[in-house]
Design an enzyme around this catalytic site. Structure first.
Site, PDB file in Angstrom:
ATOM      1  N   ASP A 185       0.817  -1.204   0.000  1.00 54.36           N
ATOM      2  CA  ASP A 185       0.000   0.000   0.000  1.00 54.36           C
ATOM      3  C   ASP A 185       0.858   1.265   0.000  1.00 54.36           C
ATOM      4  OD1 ASP A 185      -2.644   1.383   0.483  1.00 54.36           O
ATOM      5  OD2 ASP A 185      -1.566   2.013   2.289  1.00 54.36           O
ATOM      6  N   GLU A 228       1.510  -0.131  -4.908  1.00 54.79           N
ATOM      7  CA  GLU A 228       0.709   1.065  -5.175  1.00 54.79           C
ATOM      8  C   GLU A 228       1.669   2.239  -5.026  1.00 54.79           C
ATOM      9  OE1 GLU A 228      -3.097   3.678  -3.563  1.00 54.79           O
ATOM     10  OE2 GLU A 228      -1.940   2.456  -2.169  1.00 54.79           O
TER      11      GLU A 228
END
Length: 583
Positions: free
Chosen positions: A258, A292
């Site tokens: 993330d 990401e």
């Protein structure tokens, strides 16, 4: 190969029936005591550089915690499981107690990945996800991606408020149930991946600052609080060990990282990835790493990292189908069809150009990367859940437009990702939900409402309370009452075509793409075997004139679209795929 797996950590509790070793880093304190439930606390032995350790007999299942000189008791930051949530006792786990049914699972090639992102809580825990696996395999999914499961406060959460990265949340099940889920996926030839969060800790239950304040920087902030200091070797080791723990002890096939743009020392990503590749080689199975990264940096993708979530692809499709231009969608408002063509050809749309939304350049060159370096999607947890009312694309765009975009997504050689519910045309929202105690619950409630007050569309609107259980319950996907069956059949057809003709081949980086209408683009990929795949997609509701395209039809939607394309027209809301075999 062994039928039991354990990652022997350099920190935390390493269970052994002959004597368990506990290691704890507390550089802020001169002494630390280990407290096992039912026993008197025992003074741990100091080691170098702020480490404390102790080896003693302790049965699997024992509850333990660390006692600081100021009287504060804290869980193990490398706890594998918790009793009493993030503020409670850590539980001593015997990793080798679970006997694996698929110890020789080799994994699958990355080009075969069709990812299905899901929230474990919305499926009813690990056992509920396990029950869903046969239907997902039948659909044509090849990789399940779990949203974060690291222990968070309360019973429900997106997972990005986790504070104990090694401990799976008890609301979802036990370590044995998670291993059984992974085992069951492998029995169905499914990969299973995990979303992990290393850019911040959540706001409740993060005790690390009480005994190891150097972990947090005071000169760098993230949107979620103080940045984690990846300059420290102890911090780098803590997170690298966590990566290897999930991959070795739980046999996950890969991880999604993330918001790595919030990790200031990005070289750690490459250091960690190299450690993963060493494990991959030693175990003889395929492991996949996905980032990401808002910066659109190609450097990691040119190394040991497999792919990156490609927000650019989503944003272009969203603007074409909905006409929205607020916020980051402003970056895609002009020459949107040209940007769709670039997303097909190069992955990243922004490769160093000025972003109107950011007011600065964004991205790096990416045309030399293979299509598999990009995970594309029409929806995901962020793009739905970060809207005030969690609107799905299904409720914002015409069904025929969503179906045409779905065909383009699933037939492109880029790695496609499906968000839970897409395959049944679900229109239920995916809202932001938490289960915090007061006053944090009110602070989150107020923050969420303040966030959307600046948008004219939501002025005066009652934003759903993140802490209300009804907000979570409303986020569980439900099949559309009239369109679910047909949408599922479409997914099955597209994914069968993909498996037979597209992911069975290796696509090359050499892609030719162009805009062919105000909301239409055409792209042609070449494969190693000499075959050529052409996709023509029109996301407008009207027919457009185009140059005729000939060749064997792999897929068309709606029926007759291929004949019209041969005649020089592409119907509204249509996608045609043509596969020319090797000469």
């Amino acid at each position: 190969m062994s039928e039991a797996f354990q990652r022997r950590l350099s920190l935390g509790a390493t269970y052994d029936p002959t004597g368990t070793t506990f290691r704890f880093w507390a550089p802020a304190h001169p002494e630390v005591r280990l407290e096992i439930e039912g026993r008197d606390p025992k003074l741990m032995k100091p080691a170098a550089d702020g480490w404390f350790e102790l080896t003693l007999d302790a049965p699997a299942g024992a509850r333990y915690r660390y006692h600081l000189p100021n009287g504060l008791t804290v869980p193990d930051p490398a706890s594998r499981f918790q009793d009493g949530d993030v503020h409670g006792w850590s539980v001593l786990v015997d990793p080798r107690a679970y006997v694996w049914r698929t110890p020789e699972w080799p994994g699958r090639p990355w080009r075969e990945a069709v990812i299905y992102e899901l929230h474990v809580g919305c499926f009813g825990g690990f056992a509920g996800v396990k029950r869903a696996l046969p239907l997902l395999a039948k659909l044509g999914v090849t990789a399940i991606q779990l949203m974060p499961i690291a222990d968070f406060p309360g019973e429900r959460n997106w997972g990005y408020d986790g504070v104990l990265p090694y401990a799976l949340d008890a609301a979802y099940g036990t370590p044995e149930e998670l291993k059984d889920l992974v085992d069951s996926a492998h029995e169905l030839n499914l990969m299973i991946m995990l979303d992990v969060v290393y850019n911040h800790f959540g706001p409740d239950g993060n005790y690390i600052g009480a005994y190891a304040p150097p972990v947090f920087r005071d000169d760098v902030e993230t949107p979620w609080g103080g940045a984690i200091d990846f300059r420290l070797p102890e911090v780098r080791a803590y997170f690298t060990e966590n990566v290897l723990y999930w991959l070795v002890e739980y046999r996950f096939d890969g991880l999604r990282f993330d918001a790595v743009h919030a990790i200031s020392e990005s070289d750690w990503i490459d250091e960690m990835a190299a450690a993963v590749r060493a494990v991959e080689a030693s175990e003889g199975r395929q492991i996949h790493l996905v980032l990401e990264n808002e910066r659109n940096e190609e450097s990691h993708l040119a190394g040991d990292v497999d792919a990156q979530w490609n927000d650019d692809f989503h944003h272009v499709i969203h603007v074409l189908l909905t006409g929205e231009r607020e916020g980051y969608y402003a970056d895609y408002a002009e020459d949107t069809a040209g940007k769709l063509a670039r997303a097909f050809a190069d992955g990243f749309v922004y490769q160093g150009e000025m972003s109107p939304n950011l007011g600065e350049p964004r991205g790096t060159n990416s045309g030399h990367l293979p299509p598999y370096a990009f995970v594309s999607f029409l929806q995901n947890h962020d793009q739905i859940g970060n809207r005030a009312f969690g609107d799905r694309l299904t409720s914002l765009a015409p069904p025929a437009g969503v179906e045409a975009a779905t065909a383009a997504l699933l037939l492109s050689p880029q790695i496609p990702m499906i968000f839970m519910g897409e395959e049944v045309a679900s229109e239920t929202p995916f809202l932001f939900f938490t289960d915090h105690e007061e006053p944090l619950a009110q602070a989150v409630r107020d923050g969420r409402r303040k966030e959307f007050a600046k948008f004219a569309a939501f002025a005066g609107a009652e934003i759903p309370d993140p802490n209300a259980i009804s907000t979570f319950e409303a986020s569980i996907p439900e099949p559309h009452p009239t369109r679910a069956e047909a949408r599922t059949a479409l997914f099955q057809k597209l994914l069968a075509v993909r498996a037979a003709e597209i992911s069975s081949r290796t696509a090359l980086p050499d892609v030719a793409a162009e805009a062919i209408g105000p909301k239409a683009a055409k792209a042609t990929w070449r494969f190693e075997d000499g075959a050529r795949l052409t996709l023509a997609t029109n996301l407008a509701d009207q027919t457009i004139d185009v140059a005729p395209v000939e060749g064997p039809v792999l897929f068309e939607s709606p029926t007759g679209a291929a004949d019209r394309l041969r005649a020089g027209a592409l119907p509204g809301f249509s996608t045609v795929a043509i596969l020319e075999p090797a000469a």
